[in-house]
Design a protein around this motif. Sequence first.
Motif, PDB file in Angstrom:
ATOM      1  N   GLY A  19      -0.098   2.819  -8.179  1.00  9.08           N
ATOM      2  CA  GLY A  19       0.181   1.700  -9.068  1.00  9.08           C
ATOM      3  C   GLY A  19       0.700   2.184 -10.416  1.00  9.08           C
ATOM      4  O   GLY A  19       0.216   3.190 -10.943  1.00  9.08           O
ATOM      5  N   TYR A  20       1.691   1.512 -10.921  1.00 13.85           N
ATOM      6  CA  TYR A  20       2.244   1.819 -12.241  1.00 13.85           C
ATOM      7  C   TYR A  20       2.034   0.600 -13.136  1.00 13.85           C
ATOM      8  O   TYR A  20       2.227  -0.534 -12.703  1.00 13.85           O
ATOM      9  CB  TYR A  20       3.741   2.130 -12.146  1.00 13.85           C
ATOM     10  CG  TYR A  20       4.035   3.336 -11.306  1.00 13.85           C
ATOM     11  CD1 TYR A  20       3.942   4.618 -11.843  1.00 13.85           C
ATOM     12  CD2 TYR A  20       4.404   3.208  -9.973  1.00 13.85           C
ATOM     13  CE1 TYR A  20       4.203   5.737 -11.061  1.00 13.85           C
ATOM     14  CE2 TYR A  20       4.664   4.318  -9.191  1.00 13.85           C
ATOM     15  CZ  TYR A  20       4.565   5.577  -9.749  1.00 13.85           C
ATOM     16  OH  TYR A  20       4.820   6.676  -8.977  1.00 13.85           O
ATOM     17  N   LYS A  21       1.675   0.828 -14.369  1.00 12.77           N
ATOM     18  CA  LYS A  21       1.457  -0.260 -15.317  1.00 12.77           C
ATOM     19  C   LYS A  21       2.709  -0.418 -16.174  1.00 12.77           C
ATOM     20  O   LYS A  21       3.157   0.543 -16.809  1.00 12.77           O
ATOM     21  CB  LYS A  21       0.245   0.057 -16.190  1.00 12.77           C
ATOM     22  CG  LYS A  21      -0.201  -1.085 -17.048  1.00 12.77           C
ATOM     23  CD  LYS A  21      -1.495  -0.706 -17.749  1.00 12.77           C
ATOM     24  CE  LYS A  21      -2.087  -1.876 -18.472  1.00 12.77           C
ATOM     25  NZ  LYS A  21      -3.362  -1.506 -19.119  1.00 12.77           N
ATOM     26  N   ALA A  22       3.268  -1.629 -16.184  1.00  9.59           N
ATOM     27  CA  ALA A  22       4.474  -1.892 -16.972  1.00  9.59           C
ATOM     28  C   ALA A  22       4.156  -1.768 -18.457  1.00  9.59           C
ATOM     29  O   ALA A  22       3.191  -2.353 -18.949  1.00  9.59           O
ATOM     30  CB  ALA A  22       5.020  -3.278 -16.660  1.00  9.59           C
ATOM     31  N   GLY A  37       1.937  -4.855 -18.874  1.00  2.00           N
ATOM     32  CA  GLY A  37       0.563  -4.715 -18.416  1.00  2.00           C
ATOM     33  C   GLY A  37       0.378  -4.974 -16.934  1.00  2.00           C
ATOM     34  O   GLY A  37      -0.670  -4.660 -16.375  1.00  2.00           O
ATOM     35  N   GLN A  38       1.399  -5.554 -16.286  1.00  2.00           N
ATOM     36  CA  GLN A  38       1.301  -5.834 -14.850  1.00  2.00           C
ATOM     37  C   GLN A  38       1.352  -4.526 -14.054  1.00  2.00           C
ATOM     38  O   GLN A  38       2.071  -3.597 -14.405  1.00  2.00           O
ATOM     39  CB  GLN A  38       2.446  -6.748 -14.431  1.00  2.00           C
ATOM     40  CG  GLN A  38       2.343  -7.263 -13.026  1.00  2.00           C
ATOM     41  CD  GLN A  38       3.386  -8.339 -12.729  1.00  2.00           C
ATOM     42  OE1 GLN A  38       4.111  -8.788 -13.625  1.00  2.00           O
ATOM     43  NE2 GLN A  38       3.467  -8.756 -11.497  1.00  2.00           N
ATOM     44  N   ILE A  39       0.569  -4.458 -12.982  1.00  2.00           N
ATOM     45  CA  ILE A  39       0.560  -3.283 -12.114  1.00  2.00           C
ATOM     46  C   ILE A  39       1.635  -3.453 -11.043  1.00  2.00           C
ATOM     47  O   ILE A  39       1.730  -4.498 -10.405  1.00  2.00           O
ATOM     48  CB  ILE A  39      -0.816  -3.086 -11.453  1.00  2.00           C
ATOM     49  CG1 ILE A  39      -1.919  -2.974 -12.507  1.00  2.00           C
ATOM     50  CG2 ILE A  39      -0.805  -1.885 -10.515  1.00  2.00           C
ATOM     51  CD1 ILE A  39      -1.794  -1.787 -13.428  1.00  2.00           C
ATOM     52  N   ILE A  40       2.448  -2.421 -10.851  1.00  2.00           N
ATOM     53  CA  ILE A  40       3.554  -2.445  -9.887  1.00  2.00           C
ATOM     54  C   ILE A  40       3.271  -1.395  -8.826  1.00  2.00           C
ATOM     55  O   ILE A  40       2.944  -0.256  -9.137  1.00  2.00           O
ATOM     56  CB  ILE A  40       4.884  -2.106 -10.590  1.00  2.00           C
ATOM     57  CG1 ILE A  40       5.138  -3.067 -11.750  1.00  2.00           C
ATOM     58  CG2 ILE A  40       6.034  -2.119  -9.592  1.00  2.00           C
ATOM     59  CD1 ILE A  40       6.166  -2.573 -12.723  1.00  2.00           C
ATOM     60  N   VAL A  41       3.407  -1.779  -7.559  1.00  3.19           N
ATOM     61  CA  VAL A  41       3.261  -0.854  -6.434  1.00  3.19           C
ATOM     62  C   VAL A  41       4.526  -0.962  -5.593  1.00  3.19           C
ATOM     63  O   VAL A  41       4.977  -2.061  -5.272  1.00  3.19           O
ATOM     64  CB  VAL A  41       2.020  -1.197  -5.579  1.00  3.19           C
ATOM     65  CG1 VAL A  41       1.919  -0.276  -4.377  1.00  3.19           C
ATOM     66  CG2 VAL A  41       0.758  -1.116  -6.415  1.00  3.19           C
ATOM     67  N   THR A  42       5.129   0.162  -5.253  1.00  6.87           N
ATOM     68  CA  THR A  42       6.346   0.188  -4.452  1.00  6.87           C
ATOM     69  C   THR A  42       6.003   0.408  -2.981  1.00  6.87           C
ATOM     70  O   THR A  42       5.261   1.331  -2.658  1.00  6.87           O
ATOM     71  CB  THR A  42       7.276   1.329  -4.924  1.00  6.87           C
ATOM     72  OG1 THR A  42       7.546   1.146  -6.304  1.00  6.87           O
ATOM     73  CG2 THR A  42       8.563   1.353  -4.141  1.00  6.87           C
ATOM     74  N   ASN A  43       6.549  -0.418  -2.119  1.00  5.63           N
ATOM     75  CA  ASN A  43       6.378  -0.242  -0.676  1.00  5.63           C
ATOM     76  C   ASN A  43       7.479   0.706  -0.200  1.00  5.63           C
ATOM     77  O   ASN A  43       8.599   0.291   0.099  1.00  5.63           O
ATOM     78  CB  ASN A  43       6.455  -1.584   0.040  1.00  5.63           C
ATOM     79  CG  ASN A  43       6.166  -1.469   1.513  1.00  5.63           C
ATOM     80  OD1 ASN A  43       6.370  -0.427   2.126  1.00  5.63           O
ATOM     81  ND2 ASN A  43       5.699  -2.553   2.085  1.00  5.63           N
ATOM     82  N   VAL A  44       7.160   1.984  -0.171  1.00  8.81           N
ATOM     83  CA  VAL A  44       8.125   3.025   0.173  1.00  8.81           C
ATOM     84  C   VAL A  44       8.635   2.851   1.598  1.00  8.81           C
ATOM     85  O   VAL A  44       9.835   2.956   1.858  1.00  8.81           O
ATOM     86  CB  VAL A  44       7.490   4.425  -0.014  1.00  8.81           C
ATOM     87  CG1 VAL A  44       8.418   5.526   0.461  1.00  8.81           C
ATOM     88  CG2 VAL A  44       7.093   4.635  -1.456  1.00  8.81           C
TER      89      VAL A  44
END
Length: 72
Positions: A19-22, A37-44
Motif C-alpha cells: 500500500g502507498y499513501k498519497a 492520505g488515501q492508500i493505493i494498492v496496485t493489482n500487478v
Amino acid sequence: SCFVKEILRVAPPASRSLGYKATRTFNMKDGLQIKKGQIIVTNVLSAHFWPTEWQRPEEFLPERFDPNSPLF
C-alpha cells in the motif's frame, strides 16, 4: 531471458503491490480522484493482462520480450 520475463508476467511472485499513501490529491487519466492520505494498492497481476498494453495477453509468448519480435 524472454522466457523468464514472460513467466514473471503471467505468474508474478507478488500479485499486488504494498500500500502507498498519497502525499497529495490528484486525478488519474480516467478522471478518478485520489485524495491526499488515501492508500493505493496496485493489482500487478491484472495489469499484466490488460489488452491495451499487451498483444494477445492470454497467450504465453516469450517472444513478446524480444526486441526483434513484432510483439515487442
